[in-house]
Every structure is written in structure tokens, then in C-alpha cells.
Design a protein around this motif. Structure first.
Motif, mmCIF file in Angstrom:
data_model
loop_
_atom_site.group_PDB
_atom_site.id
_atom_site.type_symbol
_atom_site.label_atom_id
_atom_site.label_comp_id
_atom_site.label_asym_id
_atom_site.label_seq_id
_atom_site.Cartn_x
_atom_site.Cartn_y
_atom_site.Cartn_z
ATOM 1 N N ALA A 23 0.836 -1.209 0.000
ATOM 2 C CA ALA A 23 0.000 0.000 0.000
ATOM 3 C C ALA A 23 0.868 1.255 0.000
ATOM 4 O O ALA A 23 0.567 2.229 -0.712
ATOM 5 N N GLN A 24 1.940 1.247 0.761
ATOM 6 C CA GLN A 24 2.835 2.408 0.783
ATOM 7 C C GLN A 24 3.466 2.638 -0.580
ATOM 8 O O GLN A 24 3.598 3.787 -1.043
ATOM 9 N N THR A 25 3.854 1.559 -1.264
ATOM 10 C CA THR A 25 4.475 1.668 -2.588
ATOM 11 C C THR A 25 3.479 2.180 -3.629
ATOM 12 O O THR A 25 3.816 3.025 -4.472
ATOM 13 N N VAL A 26 2.243 1.685 -3.585
ATOM 14 C CA VAL A 26 1.223 2.146 -4.528
ATOM 15 C C VAL A 26 0.946 3.630 -4.310
ATOM 16 O O VAL A 26 0.841 4.412 -5.271
ATOM 17 N N GLU A 27 0.815 4.054 -3.075
ATOM 18 C CA GLU A 27 0.579 5.469 -2.788
ATOM 19 C C GLU A 27 1.763 6.321 -3.269
ATOM 20 O O GLU A 27 1.560 7.406 -3.850
ATOM 21 N N TYR A 28 2.959 5.856 -3.058
ATOM 22 C CA TYR A 28 4.157 6.616 -3.422
ATOM 23 C C TYR A 28 4.250 6.818 -4.939
ATOM 24 O O TYR A 28 4.635 7.895 -5.410
ATOM 25 N N ASN A 29 3.868 5.793 -5.731
ATOM 26 C CA ASN A 29 4.034 5.858 -7.181
ATOM 27 C C ASN A 29 2.808 6.377 -7.932
ATOM 28 O O ASN A 29 2.927 6.745 -9.103
ATOM 29 N N THR A 30 1.677 6.434 -7.282
ATOM 30 C CA THR A 30 0.465 6.896 -7.969
ATOM 31 C C THR A 30 -0.065 8.219 -7.419
ATOM 32 O O THR A 30 -0.799 8.922 -8.121
ATOM 33 N N GLY A 31 0.248 8.519 -6.165
ATOM 34 C CA GLY A 31 -0.321 9.714 -5.531
ATOM 35 C C GLY A 31 -1.776 9.519 -5.101
ATOM 36 O O GLY A 31 -2.446 10.471 -4.711
ATOM 37 N N ILE A 32 -2.268 8.278 -5.173
ATOM 38 C CA ILE A 32 -3.651 7.969 -4.765
ATOM 39 C C ILE A 32 -3.655 7.557 -3.299
ATOM 40 O O ILE A 32 -2.894 6.657 -2.885
ATOM 41 N N HIS A 33 -4.498 8.190 -2.516
ATOM 42 C CA HIS A 33 -4.623 7.823 -1.102
ATOM 43 C C HIS A 33 -5.418 6.523 -1.005
ATOM 44 O O HIS A 33 -6.540 6.432 -1.477
ATOM 45 N N ILE A 34 -4.833 5.507 -0.372
ATOM 46 C CA ILE A 34 -5.491 4.216 -0.192
ATOM 47 C C ILE A 34 -6.269 4.249 1.117
ATOM 48 O O ILE A 34 -5.694 4.425 2.198
ATOM 49 N N ASP A 35 -7.582 4.067 1.009
ATOM 50 C CA ASP A 35 -8.450 4.117 2.192
ATOM 51 C C ASP A 35 -8.618 2.752 2.845
ATOM 52 O O ASP A 35 -8.734 2.668 4.072
ATOM 53 N N HIS A 36 -8.639 1.694 2.020
ATOM 54 C CA HIS A 36 -8.855 0.350 2.564
ATOM 55 C C HIS A 36 -8.023 -0.664 1.789
ATOM 56 O O HIS A 36 -7.707 -0.466 0.616
ATOM 57 N N TYR A 37 -7.719 -1.758 2.486
ATOM 58 C CA TYR A 37 -6.907 -2.825 1.895
ATOM 59 C C TYR A 37 -7.605 -4.166 2.101
ATOM 60 O O TYR A 37 -8.125 -4.457 3.187
ATOM 61 N N ALA A 38 -7.630 -5.000 1.041
ATOM 62 C CA ALA A 38 -8.227 -6.339 1.124
ATOM 63 C C ALA A 38 -7.315 -7.319 0.397
ATOM 64 O O ALA A 38 -6.937 -7.084 -0.760
ATOM 65 N N GLU A 39 -6.965 -8.396 1.075
ATOM 66 C CA GLU A 39 -6.070 -9.408 0.515
ATOM 67 C C GLU A 39 -6.804 -10.742 0.429
ATOM 68 O O GLU A 39 -7.417 -11.186 1.407
ATOM 69 N N ILE A 40 -6.753 -11.379 -0.734
ATOM 70 C CA ILE A 40 -7.465 -12.631 -0.981
ATOM 71 C C ILE A 40 -6.463 -13.769 -1.033
ATOM 72 O O ILE A 40 -5.509 -13.736 -1.821
ATOM 73 N N GLY A 41 -6.677 -14.794 -0.188
ATOM 74 C CA GLY A 41 -5.764 -15.932 -0.142
ATOM 75 C C GLY A 41 -6.246 -17.094 -0.990
ATOM 76 O O GLY A 41 -7.399 -17.140 -1.429
ATOM 77 N N PHE A 42 -5.364 -18.074 -1.197
ATOM 78 C CA PHE A 42 -5.665 -19.233 -2.031
ATOM 79 C C PHE A 42 -6.839 -20.052 -1.496
ATOM 80 O O PHE A 42 -7.850 -20.265 -2.168
#
Length: 457
Positions: free
Chosen positions: A261-280
């Protein structure tokens, strides 16, 4: 009581506290039958016969005898029958007298009126609706609390350094994890996942940003091999790592969802409000709980590495087949980019299937789906069931055609780097797209897929 109407006795004066009927003149002896052995008024004594009159057994005929004044209808046993449906008081004579009962609704002798009430349907319907609403509210609150307690909250987005300012709308970062830590060796073999040691966090085969806003929902895929800057971070062991250039998937492998999430925010400038991870494992259980997901293939799909072996046309995938489908990448000409497009379509199909009336209105199907879906996910610490529902409804709207399904604009899908071949974003178009999502503006980049992601195609 002697059964005579109030105010009259068997020959005595009216009782105290009663009043005589004003329209009936009193007569000697009062009303009622005479004592036994005494003749009726006007009736001759035994052996006596008045001249000019003849007794017929019930009345005198002939002569000018004065007729007995009539009794009021309420007192006379010969009075007119009450109107149909009316009621009358029952009177009983004295000793040896006859009981008279009148009233009813035209029934036979001795049948009394029916006193049943009409049911108040308005009141019954009102109480029924109130009961139903109360049950629905109680069930909704109970389901919300149950789901909230089941959520697996792992990532603290508010602790990320140097976050972009809050944007308009809501931005979800969705990642697919191939961490095999929760799978047995038999499951790894059955699901064709392999047994690679991927470290603490594993790898991520899919990364998407879902924007929910006032100008339509947008699902944006980020290729896992995107060549980006991974900002400086401190590992779980306390070691500090400086910023570096690498593939986006490396951020997930090194620091899990938080660093991704930190990397995506750093490279896009988009504020990430929520995170969801899907497992196998949870992914397989979710699809099975839904009863399978229908997908339509334009051509046969065979991949030994993932185990995929599907014919062309529309078919329903179970949980294991769905995992094979979203992991397949070797047959497609653009490999990871093609797989990313298939993953978008499949996740949208899952959201659409989960939101159908056959699922939502059937509690025996809804709760297993909710349970499997929640068990599938690891989320940020601020996520609640309402946010999760909003995410799935947005994915459904994208699959229904009311949103946008995009891949980040790419200038070079085979960019050579020290980390191997990578995907290079088109900086100009990407910057425009990221700014539109951050500010909840209409998206000007047209929908694209794996065949049109390269700028200029």
C-alpha cells in the motif's frame, strides 16, 4: 326473582323504586295470571253465565263487553316478534307459567343471536408488519456484529508514512496472495499451487485499485511486474531498507500489504483508504459456497503449470477450477497482462454472483457465502462490514457495465532492468489517470484490456 318484568309482580302492587308504564292503565290485581282457582277478569264464575254473552274458552263473544287493554309489546307474550336480527328480553311466567324467548336472526325456537366479532384486519396487518420489521432489524444488527467480529484485520494503513492527502471517493487496494502457509501438502497438490517457499508474505499475482466515486466506479489493474520505486521501509526484524527500484511484487514479498500500500501510494499519488487481501484457500471456499461461477471462454485453455484444462464456451467453474483459471498465464501471448485481464473478469463475476437475489434472499446460502468470503480476506484495521459490502457492490457495478475496467497505461511491457524484464508505465497517461481517480473526476482513459494496454495501440 319471579321472572316477571321489572316493576310487576304476581298480583301485588308495583315494587318500590319502579315506575309503571305511562301508556298502560293499571288494573286490579296487576298484570300476570290470576291465582289458581280464581277466574280471569270478566270470566264468569263456575255456574254463572251472563246474559247475551257466550264463553268460548278463551274470550267472550257477543255483547258489549269492554275489551282488555293491550299489553305493551315488551310485556305481552303475544306481542309481535322482533325484527330479524333484533333482540328481545326473555320473560318467564310465575308458577306454571311459560317462558317466552324472542330475538335472533330468524332462527328456530330457542336459537339465540350469535355474538362473534369481526376480525380487525387492519390491526392484524399493522402488528404483522411491525413484527417483520423488528425481526429484520434485529437480524441485520446481529449479522453486522457477527461479520465485524470475524474480520481478520492485519494492516494499519493509518501508520503508513508520507501518505497522500485524503482524496474524494473511496479507494480500495485489492491484492491476491499466493501464500501457501494455510494449505496442507495435499491441498497444494490438488490445487496445483506448488510448494515454493515464498517467505513470510509470499507473492501477489494480482493487484488492483478499486475507486468508488460519484462519476462511476473504476477497477484499475496494476501489473505485478510494474517497475516502480519501493520507498524506504523498516522490516519486521527492525532492519531499515533504503528506497530502491524494483518490481511491484517485491514490495509485497518484502513487507506484505502494508509495504504494498505504501508503494502504490508513493508511485500513484492515490490515497489508499482500505486494503483487502485474498488468499488461495479462502478463494476456493468462497466459489464453492456460491455454487460455482460461470465464465465464458473464447478458446480452449490448457496450462499444465496451473492445472487449467477448459474447453471453449460458457461453463461453471468450481473452486479448484476457478483458482486454476486465475493463475493461468503461460498460454496467453502476453502472459501476466492477459492473466490480469482474466482476473478482473473473474472477480467481477464473483461479485455479481454473490449479489444475486438467489444468494441474498436465501439465508441458507447467504451466511455460508458471507462466512467463506470473510475467511478469504485479510483487511486493514479500519475496515468494517459496510466498507466491505461497498467494495463488492462496486465490483458488481463494474461487471454490470456501469463502471470502468482499466489497466494502467503501459509504454513498454518488456522493459529490461536489473531485476529482469519488467513493465514500464506510460508516465503521461498514468499521471492523468491517477489524478482523475484521486480527485474523483470522470475518467478520460478509455476502457482497455490486455490487448490494448500498450500506449498507442
Amino acid at each position: 326473582m319471579n321472572g316477571w318484568p321489572e316493576g310487576s309482580t304476581d298480583g301485588s302492587e308495583p315494587s318500590r323504586g319502579t315506575r309503571p308504564a305511562p301508556h298502560v292503565p293499571p288494573r286490579a290485581g296487576g298484570y300476570g295470571p290470576p291465582p289458581q282457582g280464581q277466574p280471569r277478569p270478566g270470566q264468569p264464575r263456575p255456574g254463572q253465565q251472563p246474559s247475551g254473552q257466550q264463553w268460548s274458552g278463551q274470550q267472550w263473544s257477543g255483547g258489549a263487553a269492554q275489551a282488555e287493554p293491550p299489553l305493551p309489546p315488551g310485556l305481552s307474550p303475544r306481542g309481535a316478534s322482533p325484527a330479524a336480527g333484533g333482540t328481545a328480553t326473555a320473560h318467564s311466567g310465575g308458577v306454571g307459567g311459560t317462558t317466552y324467548r324472542a330475538g335472533g336472526s330468524g332462527g328456530g325456537a330457542g336459537s339465540g343471536p350469535r355474538s362473534g366479532r369481526r376480525p380487525n384486519w387492519r390491526r392484524r396487518i399493522t402488528w404483522g408488519v411491525l413484527t417483520l420489521v423488528t425481526v429484520l432489524i434485529a437480524t441485520s444488527i446481529g449479522t453486522y456484529v457477527w461479520a465485524d467480529n470475524k474480520l481478520n484485520r492485519t494492516v494499519n494503513l493509518s501508520a503508513l508514512p508520507d501518505q497522500p492527502p485524503l482524496g474524494k471517493g473511496t479507494n480500495y487496494l485489492i491484492a491476491g496472495s499466493d501464500n501457501r502457509g494455510n494449505l496442507t501438502k495435499q491441498q497444494q497438490q490438488e490445487l496445483h499451487t506448488g510448494s515454493d517457499d515464498e517467505g513470510q508474505f509470499g507473492n501477489s499475482d494480482s493487484m488492483m485499485v478499486l475507486h468508488v466515486g460519484s462519476n462511476g466506479d473504476t477497477l484499475l489493474s496494476l501489473p505485478r511486474d510494474s517497475y516502480v520505486t519501493i520507498p524506504a521501509f523498516t522490516g519486521s526484524s527492525g532492519t531499515h531498507y533504503p528506497a530502491s527500484k524494483n518490481k511491484l511484487n517485491a514490495a509485497f514479498s518484502w513487507g506484505g500489504g502494508a509495504l504494498l500500500a505504501q508503494t502504490v501510494e508513493y508511485n500513484t499519488g492515490i490515497h489508499i483508504d482500505h486494503y483487502a487481501e485474498i488468499g488461495f484457500g479462502g478463494f476456493v471456499n468462497l466459489v464453492n459456497a456460491l455454487g460455482g461461477v460461470q465464465m465464458c471462454l473464447s478458446q480452449p485453455l490448457v496450462d499444465q503449470a496451473s492445472g487449467a484444462n477448459f474447453k471453449a464456451g460458457c461453463q461453471t467453474f468450481n473452486g479448484a477450477q476457478s483458482l486454476e483459471f486465475v493463475r493461468e498465464r503461460h498460454q496467453a501471448p502476453q502472459q501476466d497482462l492477459s492473466r490480469m485481464a482474466d482476473q478482473q473478469k473473474f472477480l467481477s463475476a464473483v461479485a455479481h454472483q454473490a449479489a444475486t437475489p438467489s444468494t441474498i434472499l436465501n439465508p441458507f446460502k447467504l451466511y455460508p457465502v458471507l462466512s467463506a468470503g470473510i475467511d478469504t480476506l485479510s483487511v486493514d484495521k479500519n475496515m468494517n462490514p459496510y466498507d466491505l459490502a461497498q467494495m463488492f457492490w462496486a465490483m458488481k457495478s463494474v461487471s454490470g457495465g456501469s463502471g470502468h475496467s482499466l489497466t494502467v497505461p503501459i509504454s513498454n511491457p518488456n522493459y529490461e532492468t536489473s531485476a529482469g524484464d519488467a513493465v514500464l508505465w506510460d508516465q503521461s497517461q498514468s499521471k492523468t489517470l491517477f489524478g482523475e481517480l484521486q480527485n474523483d473526476q470522470p475518467v478520460t482513459i478509455s476502457n482497455n484490456d490486455a490487448t490494448t494496454v500498450v500506449a498507442g495501440n
